[in-house]
Design a protein around this motif. Structure first.
Motif, short mmCIF file in Angstrom:
data_model
loop_
_atom_site.label_atom_id
_atom_site.label_comp_id
_atom_site.label_asym_id
_atom_site.label_seq_id
_atom_site.Cartn_x
_atom_site.Cartn_y
_atom_site.Cartn_z
N ALA A 33 33.98 43.71 53.20
CA ALA A 33 34.49 42.35 53.38
C ALA A 33 36.02 42.28 53.35
CB ALA A 33 33.92 41.44 52.29
N ILE A 34 36.67 43.35 52.97
CA ILE A 34 38.12 43.33 52.81
C ILE A 34 38.84 43.41 54.15
CG2 ILE A 34 40.10 44.65 51.94
CD1 ILE A 34 38.29 45.53 49.59
N LYS A 35 39.73 42.46 54.37
CA LYS A 35 40.67 42.54 55.50
C LYS A 35 41.79 41.53 55.23
CE LYS A 35 37.96 39.41 58.46
NZ LYS A 35 37.28 39.28 59.77
N ALA A 36 42.92 41.76 55.84
CA ALA A 36 44.05 40.86 55.65
C ALA A 36 43.67 39.46 56.09
CB ALA A 36 45.25 41.36 56.44
N GLY A 37 44.07 38.46 55.28
CA GLY A 37 43.80 37.07 55.58
C GLY A 37 42.57 36.51 54.90
N VAL A 38 41.70 37.38 54.38
CA VAL A 38 40.50 36.92 53.68
C VAL A 38 40.86 36.57 52.23
CG1 VAL A 38 38.23 37.65 52.85
CG2 VAL A 38 38.96 38.27 55.15
N GLU A 61 40.29 36.14 48.10
CA GLU A 61 39.60 36.87 47.03
C GLU A 61 38.18 36.33 46.83
OE1 GLU A 61 43.54 37.81 44.21
OE2 GLU A 61 41.84 36.66 43.42
N ILE A 62 38.03 35.03 46.80
CA ILE A 62 36.72 34.43 46.51
C ILE A 62 35.69 34.80 47.57
CG2 ILE A 62 37.40 32.25 47.62
CD1 ILE A 62 34.96 32.65 44.66
N ASP A 63 36.11 34.92 48.84
CA ASP A 63 35.17 35.27 49.90
C ASP A 63 34.68 36.70 49.74
OD1 ASP A 63 35.46 32.77 51.25
OD2 ASP A 63 37.40 33.46 51.98
N VAL A 64 35.59 37.60 49.35
CA VAL A 64 35.20 38.99 49.13
C VAL A 64 34.26 39.08 47.93
CG1 VAL A 64 36.05 41.31 48.60
CG2 VAL A 64 37.36 39.83 50.14
N ALA A 65 34.60 38.36 46.87
CA ALA A 65 33.77 38.39 45.65
C ALA A 65 32.36 37.89 45.93
CB ALA A 65 34.42 37.56 44.56
N MET A 66 32.23 36.82 46.71
CA MET A 66 30.90 36.27 46.99
C MET A 66 30.06 37.26 47.79
SD MET A 66 31.38 32.16 47.60
CE MET A 66 32.56 32.31 48.94
N ALA A 67 30.68 37.98 48.71
CA ALA A 67 29.94 38.97 49.50
C ALA A 67 29.35 40.05 48.60
CB ALA A 67 30.84 39.58 50.56
N GLY A 68 30.14 40.52 47.65
CA GLY A 68 29.65 41.55 46.74
C GLY A 68 28.60 41.05 45.78
N ARG A 69 28.81 39.84 45.27
CA ARG A 69 27.82 39.28 44.33
C ARG A 69 26.49 39.06 45.02
NH1 ARG A 69 29.00 33.55 43.59
NH2 ARG A 69 27.67 33.53 45.44
N ASP A 70 26.52 38.48 46.22
CA ASP A 70 25.26 38.23 46.93
C ASP A 70 24.51 39.53 47.19
OD1 ASP A 70 25.92 35.58 46.93
OD2 ASP A 70 26.41 35.46 49.06
N ALA A 71 25.24 40.58 47.56
CA ALA A 71 24.59 41.87 47.83
C ALA A 71 23.93 42.41 46.57
CB ALA A 71 25.62 42.86 48.36
N MET A 72 24.57 42.27 45.42
CA MET A 72 24.00 42.77 44.18
C MET A 72 22.78 41.96 43.76
SD MET A 72 27.10 44.06 41.74
CE MET A 72 27.94 42.49 41.61
N GLU A 73 22.85 40.64 43.87
CA GLU A 73 21.71 39.83 43.45
C GLU A 73 20.48 40.12 44.31
OE1 GLU A 73 22.43 36.53 40.83
OE2 GLU A 73 23.60 35.70 42.48
N LEU A 74 20.70 40.31 45.60
CA LEU A 74 19.58 40.66 46.47
C LEU A 74 19.00 42.03 46.10
CD1 LEU A 74 21.00 39.41 49.88
CD2 LEU A 74 19.07 38.44 48.64
N GLU A 75 19.88 42.96 45.74
CA GLU A 75 19.41 44.31 45.36
C GLU A 75 18.65 44.27 44.04
OE1 GLU A 75 18.97 48.49 45.86
OE2 GLU A 75 19.57 46.89 47.24
N ILE A 76 19.12 43.48 43.09
CA ILE A 76 18.42 43.35 41.81
C ILE A 76 17.03 42.75 42.04
CG2 ILE A 76 18.40 42.19 39.56
CD1 ILE A 76 21.49 42.30 39.66
#
Length: 400
Positions: free
Chosen positions: A182-187, A189-204
């Motif tokens: 999710a990391i790229k210039a212009g994004v 912090e909150i958008d990157v964090a949400m992408a990672g959190r959603d991926a973990m919750e789905l995996e759990i």
């Protein structure tokens, strides 16, 4: 209308993170300590102790909860607002207290402990107000602080706990890869964090379909926001050349795991690279020191020397690692197993500990920012097993 002080409300099927035998083993060790110290009943009030001995992770919302353990009983105490969920998620009995009258919580506890007994309690959790009520309602013959003894027990993980912690570390890696993508210039912090959190919750949810899902989170920091390890996520937009701090924290049945990595957006300057590589070298050296028989203080001093030789020790801000288990950012720290100068605990097989050196270089200084790597290691008879899989260092983590 009959308005009871407390009652039992049981419906549904019990579903626990571990088998009954796991909880019986934990309670047996606790009861051995109680017998040796002459303690008749323990009144646990913290989220971590209640969860460790019963499996039930409560949601307080301003109400008190407890677990009472005697020589023959283990009973959780919960508020009526939770209905039968605490019974479904605890090993043993559950009693619901009502709020028709003040202090029905303590009346319910008294129904199990009785009065005039020696009562164990958590001195690092029970408030002065609640301790006063304990004394008033239970009229104990004596009281004993059992917080340290419980912590020492929790520091040694069972095989079942280690299996769960390994799964958590793998989920943290999933979150790490999602953050990287999710990391790229212009994004933000909150958008990157949400992408990672959603991926973990789905995996759990995929790995643990019968669990309850709560508390999984991410701290993703950029630029000046990387200076502190626990800085909250903001809406700051990433810029090329930014230092980043990736921190993924899956929570599974109260068990915490973590992945933490330094990254840069698109490019890393020479001064930052020098500091980053030094911190990575300290991280690798520190992991090699996590051996059975080594003390936390000894490991700390050796890494201190490593940084001092490179004129970097002044940029260290906290200890080099800590224990894992039933803990989160708001409950359960096992302070007896931390890599600090004042902790003499000796590492033993069955302990789980992180290595996470961090350097914070102040703004206005070449290489400014916070650098941190974090792996989880299980201490075994032969050394340690690193259960973190996401790569560290500049070769993988200059991204976007």
């Amino acid at each position: 209308m009959d308005r009871p002080e407390f009652y039992r409300f049981h419906q549904g099927q019990k579903t626990l993170p571990f088998a009954d035998a796991e909880y019986e083993a934990r309670l047996a060790k606790l009861r051995a300590h109680m017998a040796a110290e002459g303690i008749d009943a323990c009144v646990f009030t913290s989220m971590h102790c209640v969860a460790y001995y019963s499996g039930f992770l409560y949601c307080s919302f301003g109400r008190p909860y407890a677990l009472v353990v005697t020589a023959s009983e283990n009973v959780t105490f919960s508020a009526g607002i939770d209905a039968a969920q605490p019974w479904r998620r605890c090993y043993g009995e559950n009693i619901t207290y009502t709020d028709w009258a003040r202090n029905n919580y303590w009346r319910a506890i008294r129904s199990v402990t009785g009065t005039g007994k020696t009562i164990g309690y958590e001195g690092d959790h029970l408030t002065l107000a609640q301790k006063t009520l304990l004394d008033e309602f239970l009229s104990p013959k004596a009281t004993a602080d059992v917080a340290a003894a419980s912590m020492r027990q929790r520091m040694h993980k069972s095989a079942a706990e280690i299996t769960l912690i390994k799964a958590g570390a793998q989920v943290a890696d999933v979150g790490g890869y999602a953050v990287k993508d999710a990391i790229k210039a212009g994004v933000r912090e909150i958008d990157v964090a949400m992408a990672g959190r959603d991926a973990m919750e789905l995996e759990i949810a995929k790995r643990f379909p019968d669990a309850e899902y709560r508390d999984t989170w991410i701290w993703f920091q950029s630029g000046i926001n990387t200076d502190g390890a626990h800085n909250p996520v903001t809406a700051r937009k990433l810029q090329a050349g930014d230092i980043l701090s990736l921190n993924t924290f899956p929570m599974i049945s109260g068990y915490y795991t973590a992945l933490e990595r330094t990254l840069f957006v698109k490019t890393v300057d020479a001064e930052s690279l020098k500091i980053w590589e030094a911190n990575v070298a300290a991280h690798e050296y520190g992991m090699s020191l996590l051996q059975p028989g080594a003390s936390c203080a000894e490991v700390t001093e050796k890494i201190n020397t490593f940084f001092a030789e490179r004129d970097l020790l002044q940029y260290r801000t906290f200890g080099y690692g800590h224990s894992f288990g039933v803990l989160s950012h708001y409950y359960g720290r096992e302070a007896g197993l931390e890599l600090r100068e004042d902790i003499d605990t000796v590492l033993e097989p069955g302990m789980v500990i992180s290595m996470e050196p961090m350097l914070t270089i102040p703004e206005g200084t070449p290489g400014a920012g916070g650098y941190r790597e974090h792996d989880i290691l299980v201490i075994n008879d032969d050394g340690n097993e690193n259960i973190t899989g996401y790569p560290y260092g500049p070769g993988f983590n200059v991204v976007g």
